[in-house]
Write a protein that holds these residues in place. Sequence first.
Motif, PDB file in Angstrom:
ATOM      1  N   LYS A 140     -11.477   2.533  -2.766  1.00  0.00           N
ATOM      2  CA  LYS A 140     -10.560   3.421  -1.971  1.00  0.00           C
ATOM      3  C   LYS A 140     -10.069   2.923  -0.731  1.00  0.00           C
ATOM      4  O   LYS A 140      -9.002   3.226  -0.575  1.00  0.00           O
ATOM      5  N   PHE A 141     -10.547   1.882  -0.412  1.00  0.00           N
ATOM      6  CA  PHE A 141     -10.177   1.425   1.069  1.00  0.00           C
ATOM      7  C   PHE A 141      -9.420  -0.037   0.684  1.00  0.00           C
ATOM      8  O   PHE A 141      -9.044  -0.790   1.729  1.00  0.00           O
ATOM      9  N   SER A 142      -9.442  -0.556  -0.490  1.00  0.00           N
ATOM     10  CA  SER A 142      -8.906  -1.832  -0.742  1.00  0.00           C
ATOM     11  C   SER A 142      -7.277  -1.719  -0.980  1.00  0.00           C
ATOM     12  O   SER A 142      -6.977  -0.720  -1.553  1.00  0.00           O
ATOM     13  N   PRO A 143      -6.465  -2.519  -0.536  1.00  0.00           N
ATOM     14  CA  PRO A 143      -4.905  -2.433  -1.031  1.00  0.00           C
ATOM     15  C   PRO A 143      -4.821  -2.420  -2.181  1.00  0.00           C
ATOM     16  O   PRO A 143      -5.807  -3.134  -3.168  1.00  0.00           O
ATOM     17  N   PRO A 144      -3.702  -1.985  -2.889  1.00  0.00           N
ATOM     18  CA  PRO A 144      -3.617  -2.018  -4.346  1.00  0.00           C
ATOM     19  C   PRO A 144      -3.198  -3.668  -4.853  1.00  0.00           C
ATOM     20  O   PRO A 144      -2.885  -4.276  -3.971  1.00  0.00           O
ATOM     21  N   GLU A 145      -3.830  -3.949  -5.950  1.00  0.00           N
ATOM     22  CA  GLU A 145      -3.531  -5.177  -6.466  1.00  0.00           C
ATOM     23  C   GLU A 145      -2.129  -5.615  -6.801  1.00  0.00           C
ATOM     24  O   GLU A 145      -1.590  -4.414  -7.279  1.00  0.00           O
ATOM     25  N   LYS A 146      -1.615  -6.356  -6.530  1.00  0.00           N
ATOM     26  CA  LYS A 146      -0.369  -6.876  -6.781  1.00  0.00           C
ATOM     27  C   LYS A 146      -0.192  -7.546  -8.251  1.00  0.00           C
ATOM     28  O   LYS A 146      -0.712  -8.538  -8.055  1.00  0.00           O
ATOM     29  N   THR A 147       0.577  -7.208  -9.050  1.00  0.00           N
ATOM     30  CA  THR A 147       0.745  -7.675 -10.085  1.00  0.00           C
ATOM     31  C   THR A 147       1.682  -8.725 -10.460  1.00  0.00           C
ATOM     32  O   THR A 147       2.757  -8.286  -9.968  1.00  0.00           O
ATOM     33  N   SER A 148       1.494  -9.745 -11.024  1.00  0.00           N
ATOM     34  CA  SER A 148       2.799 -10.657 -11.020  1.00  0.00           C
ATOM     35  C   SER A 148       3.130 -10.759 -12.417  1.00  0.00           C
ATOM     36  O   SER A 148       2.990 -11.795 -13.046  1.00  0.00           O
TER      37      SER A 148
END
Length: 158
Positions: A140-148
């Motif tokens: 809940k507190f981690s930033p959303p993962e960026k997908t490449s």
Amino acid sequence: MRSVVAIFLGLVLAMVIGLLVVFGFFAPILSFVFGLEGGAWIGSLLPSLLVLFAAAFSFYFGGMAAAYHARTRRRLHGTLVGVVAGAASLLANLLGVGAGTQATETPGLIALYLLVIAVSIAAATVGGKRGEALYAYNRKFSPPEKTSRKPSRRRDGS
């Protein structure tokens, strides 16, 4: 492959914590409080209680670590820490690995062995549930993962 690593991590953590509890900080405290050399019933029961406590304490954290680091089916990976350890121990006893395993098999020791395995699996299951909940909480507190991801091509060629 990551599943095997997560279960192995849980087993190693459980073993290290168990050794620290049995031979480390907790044994002198209990020896001082209850006394191992006395002829009282608690003096003869204390080593078995230490083993049960060490199994519960260590497999709780081992199951939690395995569940937290697994990619999927976190609770299952936490529970598998206790199951794999019990199966490996049983296999080692059946193959006679270790000093004098056949000579020391009495009904009391077999009952203690089964009790330790049951406590280990139960503690690993509870730890697996906690590891799963801890992972969900931390997500809940981690930033959303960026997908490449590369842009997808259209089928029609445009």
